[in-house]
Enzyme design. Structure first.
Site, PDB file in Angstrom:
ATOM      1  N   ASP A 137       0.689  -1.015   0.360  1.00  0.00           N
ATOM      2  CA  ASP A 137      -0.119   0.170  -0.084  1.00  0.00           C
ATOM      3  C   ASP A 137       1.119   1.067   0.264  1.00  0.00           C
ATOM      4  OD1 ASP A 137      -2.039   1.858   0.321  1.00  0.00           O
ATOM      5  OD2 ASP A 137      -2.246   1.694   2.546  1.00  0.00           O
ATOM      6  N   ILE A 138       1.757   1.157  -1.189  1.00  0.00           N
ATOM      7  CA  ILE A 138       2.315   2.372  -1.315  1.00  0.00           C
ATOM      8  C   ILE A 138       2.001   4.032  -1.976  1.00  0.00           C
ATOM      9  CG2 ILE A 138       4.808   3.137  -2.926  1.00  0.00           C
ATOM     10  CD1 ILE A 138       4.482   0.691  -0.538  1.00  0.00           C
ATOM     11  N   GLU A 139       1.589   4.840  -0.693  1.00  0.00           N
ATOM     12  CA  GLU A 139       0.800   6.388  -1.228  1.00  0.00           C
ATOM     13  C   GLU A 139       1.588   7.243  -1.185  1.00  0.00           C
ATOM     14  OE1 GLU A 139      -3.011   6.509   0.512  1.00  0.00           O
ATOM     15  OE2 GLU A 139      -3.101   3.812   1.056  1.00  0.00           O
ATOM     16  N   GLY A 140       2.836   6.869  -1.845  1.00  0.00           N
ATOM     17  CA  GLY A 140       4.125   8.159  -1.725  1.00  0.00           C
ATOM     18  C   GLY A 140       4.966   8.171  -2.170  1.00  0.00           C
TER      19      GLY A 140
END
Length: 445
Positions: free
Chosen positions: A161-164
């Site tokens: 869950d990579i959000e940046g």
């Protein structure tokens, strides 16, 4: 020698799976006084057949003390509440081992989710990613270590869950990890949770290069959310189905509809149980890549009259279960006023040409990128514009800071100098969806 619970009932190839994130006590963060509905130990949620996949959220820091990662499970286990292994920032969550194995013995898979909206998830280069694969294998999967946060429990894989940040080293990390998994004594799975705007800004290149087993596409907090299902210019599951069939290295990858489990679980995108049931059934009948539904998160689903049961019933054609409200939820998030003209359910936004922007290198705006008209932002995202720092109040696309839409809050002048940098490549949809919540209560299962 650790025992490895064998998962007999789980099958990733079906289209009726339900994945629900556990670990962040999202309901407790938004309802701090209603402790009765706060997150329970993970085994509490494994007493029926509703949920099939439990991504535990989150491993939020990749590299801390001792060169090892850290884990934050809010009110269940954290560094502040449960202590750490000496010389590390790894919390001692070994009391959860039997809980995890209870779920696995019930035919469910339990994975560790890496990242989160405020997570520090990045690598300097490929070699760092490759080394991290061994660390993850030893700490959580089939390897050995004296600092395993969940003791003898052997998780069933990882979720990204990579959000940046940058995707540097991700392909190397996952390729190496997959090699370790292939030599393991049981099946292991790799999933991701991209945002619905395609291609995803922070994991898109990686899911194009690595054979993921499933993607939990977050159809919320964006113009392509479930609340816009009836708008063919916004709802883009077809785009993701096309990705699964023509781009993904795994031709059998499954695409899940990611949904908020209640109106307080996300800024926008929540729909009532009756509405999501219709969406699920229509999507199942139209797209062969459809794998099921992902919900954020477990505490929200249970507090919302077992929203997860309604989802499972829609997938399986069942009935009964919890009593579910069917009145559509309202949201304080204003509707989107403009959308990219090129994005439809059958087309992909074109790659943009690189344009010069400025990013402060020091001072109050350090590390904050300049506002761009072709980037979608969500509440809490910050940009610089005309020398000032601005914060988005809600989802916005092509609304000028200081403009008539009133989306942006002026935080004042930047006290810094700017350095010119080049940005471009893909459509950078802002992602601030899965938060990391503090350990607001100490609860021993």
């Amino acid at each position: 020698m650790r025992s490895v619970p064998m998962v007999g009932a789980f099958n990733m190839s079906v289209n009726t799976n339900v994945a629900v994130y556990w670990g962040q006590n999202s309901y407790g963060a938004t309802n701090p006084s209603n402790t009765a509905n706060w997150q329970q130990p993970i085994s509490y949620y494994c007493q029926d057949d509703t949920v099939d996949i439990f991504p535990m959220a989150f491993l939020d820091e990749f590299n801390t003390t001792g060169g090892l990662p850290s884990v934050n499970l809010a009110n269940t286990c954290s560094t502040s509440s449960n202590g750490v292994f000496p010389g590390t920032q790894l919390p001692n969550c070994t009391f959860l081992a039997s809980n995890i194995e209870t779920c696995q013995n019930a035919g469910k898979i339990v994975t560790i989710s890496l990242g989160g909206a405020t997570g520090s998830a990045s690598f300097a280069d490929d070699s760092e990613g490759e080394a991290f694969a061994q660390i993850i294998w030893d700490l959580f999967l089939g390897g050995t270590s004296s600092t395993r946060p969940f003791g003898d429990a052997v998780l069933d894989g990882i979720d990204m869950d990579i959000e940046g940040g940058s995707q540097t080293g991700f392909t190397a990390f996952l390729t190496t990890l997959r090699q370790l998994m292939n030599g393991g004594s049981k099946p292991y799975y790799i999933t991701a949770a991209p945002q619905c705007p395609y291609p995803d800004a922070y994991i898109g290149n990686t899911i194009n290069a690595v054979p993921f087993d499933a993607v939990f596409v977050q159809f919320y907090n964006n113009y392509c959310g479930l609340n816009n299902y009836n708008n063919p210019n916004d709802w883009n599951f077809a785009t993701w189905d096309n990705w699964a069939k023509t781009v993904s290295p795994n031709p059998n990858v499954k695409v899940f509809i990611g949904a908020p489990a209640s109106s307080s679980a996300a800024g926008s995108g929540y729909v009532a149980a009756s509405a999501i049931a219709t969406i699920i059934q229509q999507t199942m009948s139209q797209y062969t890549s459809f794998g099921g539904v992902m919900l954020w998160d477990m505490s929200q689903a249970y507090a919302n009259s077992r929203y997860d049961i309604s989802v499972k019933n829609a997938l399986t054609g069942g009935s009964g279960g919890g009593t579910v409200t069917t009145t559509a939820a309202t949201s304080t998030t204003p509707a989107k006023t403009t959308v990219p003209a090129t994005l439809t359910t059958t087309s992909v936004p074109p790659t943009t040409t690189a344009t010069a922007t400025t990013t402060p290198t020091s001072g109050s705006c350090a590390g904050v990128s300049a506002w761009q008209s072709d980037v979608a932002y969500v509440g809490g995202n910050q940009v610089t514009y005309n020398g000032n720092l601005w914060t988005a109040q809600w989802w916005t696309y092509n609304d000028l800071p200081g403009g008539p839409a009133g989306v942006w809050v002026d935080e004042g002048a930047c006290t810094t100098s700017f350095a010119t940098a080049q940005f471009g490549g893909q459509w950078d949809a802002a992602q601030a969806t899965f938060g990391i919540f503090p350990a607001i209560a100490t609860e021993t299962p």
